[in-house]
Write an enzyme that holds these catalytic residues in place. Structure first.
Site, PDB file in Angstrom:
ATOM      1  N   ASN A  45       0.874  -1.172   0.000  1.00 50.00           N
ATOM      2  CA  ASN A  45       0.000   0.000   0.000  1.00 50.00           C
ATOM      3  C   ASN A  45       0.912   1.223   0.000  1.00 50.00           C
ATOM      4  OD1 ASN A  45      -1.782   2.047   0.506  1.00 50.00           O
ATOM      5  ND2 ASN A  45      -2.314   1.403   2.584  1.00 50.00           N
ATOM      6  N   LYS A 101       0.164   4.282  -0.387  1.00 48.18           N
ATOM      7  CA  LYS A 101      -0.468   5.500   0.153  1.00 48.18           C
ATOM      8  C   LYS A 101      -0.205   6.695  -0.781  1.00 48.18           C
ATOM      9  CE  LYS A 101      -0.188   3.412   4.664  1.00 48.18           C
ATOM     10  NZ  LYS A 101      -0.138   3.575   6.113  1.00 48.18           N
ATOM     11  N   HIS A 114      -9.565   1.573   4.429  1.00 40.57           N
ATOM     12  CA  HIS A 114      -8.326   1.685   5.208  1.00 40.57           C
ATOM     13  C   HIS A 114      -8.564   2.643   6.381  1.00 40.57           C
ATOM     14  CE1 HIS A 114      -4.244   2.809   6.292  1.00 40.57           C
ATOM     15  NE2 HIS A 114      -3.862   1.689   5.721  1.00 40.57           N
ATOM     16  N   GLU A 170      -6.954   5.021   7.511  1.00 42.84           N
ATOM     17  CA  GLU A 170      -6.708   6.437   7.208  1.00 42.84           C
ATOM     18  C   GLU A 170      -7.912   7.052   6.493  1.00 42.84           C
ATOM     19  OE1 GLU A 170      -2.972   5.751   5.274  1.00 42.84           O
ATOM     20  OE2 GLU A 170      -2.075   5.261   7.208  1.00 42.84           O
ATOM     21  N   GLU A 184      -5.689  -4.507  10.419  1.00 48.20           N
ATOM     22  CA  GLU A 184      -4.641  -3.522  10.653  1.00 48.20           C
ATOM     23  C   GLU A 184      -4.949  -2.759  11.942  1.00 48.20           C
ATOM     24  OE1 GLU A 184      -2.575  -2.425   6.705  1.00 48.20           O
ATOM     25  OE2 GLU A 184      -4.324  -1.154   6.885  1.00 48.20           O
ATOM     26  N   GLY A 207       2.312   2.497  10.672  1.00 49.70           N
ATOM     27  CA  GLY A 207       3.289   3.560  10.510  1.00 49.70           C
ATOM     28  C   GLY A 207       3.976   3.966  11.800  1.00 49.70           C
ATOM     29  N   SER A 250       3.169  -1.945  10.316  1.00 50.05           N
ATOM     30  CA  SER A 250       4.616  -2.052  10.554  1.00 50.05           C
ATOM     31  C   SER A 250       5.182  -3.444  10.268  1.00 50.05           C
ATOM     32  CB  SER A 250       4.973  -1.589  11.964  1.00 50.05           C
ATOM     33  OG  SER A 250       4.586  -0.234  12.146  1.00 50.05           O
TER      34      SER A 250
HETATM   35  P1  PGA Z   1       2.732   0.416   7.596  1.00 49.20           P
HETATM   36  O1  PGA Z   1       1.296   0.647   6.881  1.00 49.20           O
HETATM   37  O2  PGA Z   1       3.268  -0.891   7.070  1.00 49.20           O
HETATM   38  O3  PGA Z   1       3.553   1.589   7.170  1.00 49.20           O
HETATM   39  O4  PGA Z   1       2.477   0.369   9.063  1.00 49.20           O
HETATM   40  C1  PGA Z   1       0.402  -0.411   6.696  1.00 49.20           C
HETATM   41  C2  PGA Z   1      -0.883   0.114   6.109  1.00 49.20           C
HETATM   42  O5  PGA Z   1      -1.355   1.178   6.541  1.00 49.20           O
HETATM   43  O6  PGA Z   1      -1.484  -0.519   5.206  1.00 49.20           O
END
Ligand code: PGA
Length: 258
Positions: free
Chosen positions: A9, A11, A97, A99, A169, A175, A215
């Site tokens: 992903n 983003k 997601h 976000e 998630e 992140g 992460s």
């Molecule tokens: P990350 O993001 O691996 O940077 O924690 C995962 C995601 O939001 O899909």
């Protein structure tokens, strides 16, 4: 048998030029390898055409998008439809997601409408669920994820369940560098599979892939991907570098070939 899926992903990173560079790096890393796992990258909308072009000469890496609208076309300024994504070479689409839920007000109901449309146009939805830190601290994480699953799967045709992917998630792990422990991930993945079995049946639930996201990195991928109900990863940060993404793919491949 569920095939592991390693999905990047990206983003809001990588315009068309950077997309070409990163994909050329990923292709180089994977060159000549036989993969028993599925690999997917989800660039931003504006880079899908460049990505589709870069991926044309190979069949190891598939293309997905990070969101879509729930109707095919019309007066929805600034939106992109599922059929447009299909036409741009997408096979998958990430939906709901955290976000998008957090910053753009997406709801379980909206995710459900989009998932129905995705299936209708031939895209595989990756439905994201996961609790916040407060929800985990107050011990309501199972309740929250249960509500998200029930909301997102409402009336999804059980004939197309094989096309649906769930991504667990935990918001507190996205992140942040903080990962769920393999036990925490397995516990929630198993819970999600049980919820799906209650909604459909055990056999159908056993065919749905549940990815872990938050992460995931080369150095923790093995312990997470080895859990019986973890069927792959949705990877943010570590998917933005060809080397770390390829390292996670190679870990998944080792597990898949055992
Ligand atoms: P990350 O993001 O691996 O940077 O924690 C995962 C995601 O939001 O899909």
């Amino acid at each position: 048998m569920r095939k592991l899926l390693i999905a990047g992903n990206w983003k809001m990173n990588n315009g068309p030029e950077e997309t070409k560079q990163l994909l050329s790096g990923i292709k180089k890393q994977l060159e000549g390898q036989h993969l028993d796992v599925e690999v997917l990258v989800c660039p931003t909308f504006i880079s899908l055409a460049a990505a589709n072009e870069s991926l044309r000469d190979q069949n190891q890496v598939q293309l997905g998008a990070q969101n879509m609208h729930f109707v095919d076309s019309g007066a929805y300024t600034g939106e992109i439809s599922g059929i447009m994504l299909k036409e741009s070479g997408c096979r998958y689409v990430i939906l709901g997601h955290s976000e998008r839920r957090q910053y753009f007000g997406e709801t379980d109901e909206g995710v459900n409408t989009k998932a129905l449309k995705a299936l209708q146009v031939g895209l595989r939805p990756i439905i994201c669920v996961g609790e916040t830190l407060d929800e985990r601290k107050s011990d309501s994480h199972f309740e929250v994820v249960s509500r998200q699953i029930k909301g997102a799967f409402k009336e999804l045709p059980d004939t197309q369940l094989n096309e649906v992917v769930v991504a667990y998630e935990p918001v507190w792990a996205i992140g942040t560098g903080e990962t769920a422990t393999p036990d925490q991930a397995q516990e929630m993945h198993k819970f999600i599979r049980n919820e799906l079995a209650n909604l459909y049946n055990e056999q159908k639930a056993a065919n749905i892939r549940i990815l872990y996201g938050g992460s995931m990195k080369p150095d923790n991928a093995e312990e997470l991907l080895s859990q019986p109900d973890v069927d792959g990863g949705l990877i943010g940060g570590a998917s933005l570098k060809a080397q770390s993404f390829a390292a996670i793919i190679s870990t998944a491949q080792t597990i898949a070939s055992k």
